[in-house]
Design a protein around this motif. Sequence first.
Motif, mmCIF file in Angstrom:
data_model
loop_
_atom_site.group_PDB
_atom_site.id
_atom_site.type_symbol
_atom_site.label_atom_id
_atom_site.label_comp_id
_atom_site.label_asym_id
_atom_site.label_seq_id
_atom_site.Cartn_x
_atom_site.Cartn_y
_atom_site.Cartn_z
ATOM 1 N N ARG A 35 1.524 8.125 2.570
ATOM 2 C CA ARG A 35 2.189 9.409 2.282
ATOM 3 C C ARG A 35 3.081 9.297 1.052
ATOM 4 O O ARG A 35 4.232 9.728 1.041
ATOM 5 N N ASN A 36 2.544 8.637 0.030
ATOM 6 C CA ASN A 36 3.194 8.450 -1.262
ATOM 7 C C ASN A 36 4.466 7.613 -1.182
ATOM 8 O O ASN A 36 5.308 7.663 -2.066
ATOM 9 N N MET A 37 4.630 6.857 -0.119
ATOM 10 C CA MET A 37 5.760 5.933 0.017
ATOM 11 C C MET A 37 5.194 4.517 0.108
ATOM 12 O O MET A 37 4.177 4.302 0.759
ATOM 13 N N PRO A 38 5.830 3.539 -0.515
ATOM 14 C CA PRO A 38 5.318 2.167 -0.418
ATOM 15 C C PRO A 38 5.502 1.617 1.004
ATOM 16 O O PRO A 38 6.561 1.752 1.614
ATOM 17 N N LYS A 98 0.854 -1.183 0.000
ATOM 18 C CA LYS A 98 0.000 0.000 0.000
ATOM 19 C C LYS A 98 0.888 1.230 0.000
ATOM 20 O O LYS A 98 2.100 1.146 0.231
ATOM 21 N N LYS A 99 0.296 2.363 -0.221
ATOM 22 C CA LYS A 99 1.041 3.611 -0.166
ATOM 23 C C LYS A 99 0.616 4.394 1.060
ATOM 24 O O LYS A 99 -0.568 4.545 1.336
#
Length: 101
Positions: A74-77, A71-72
């Motif tokens: 804060r735009n991090m995986p 999942k992402k």
Amino acid sequence: MNLENVILSPVVTEKSQDLQTIGERLGKRTVKYTFKVHNDANKTLIKQALKKMYGVVPSAVNVSVFRGKMKKFRNMPAPRPHYKKAVVTFADGANLDFAKV
């Protein structure tokens, strides 16, 4: 592995609550409960842990392994954790009290 660490928590969803009443609809005394279990647990360890914690012996144990999704956040995986789920069948219509353990 310690038997107290095998069963992590009961799974309380609409589907698992429906499985608990499946025996009544079929005219049998079977009851199915769903638990989240340790990733290293197998069927015999789950049976032994249920016998020690609740004092009842299940007739069947079905185990499923769920892989965590990516999942992402804060735009991090960020990976979700893997977990194992056990559906335990009791042929004698046992009622488990989760509050007593």
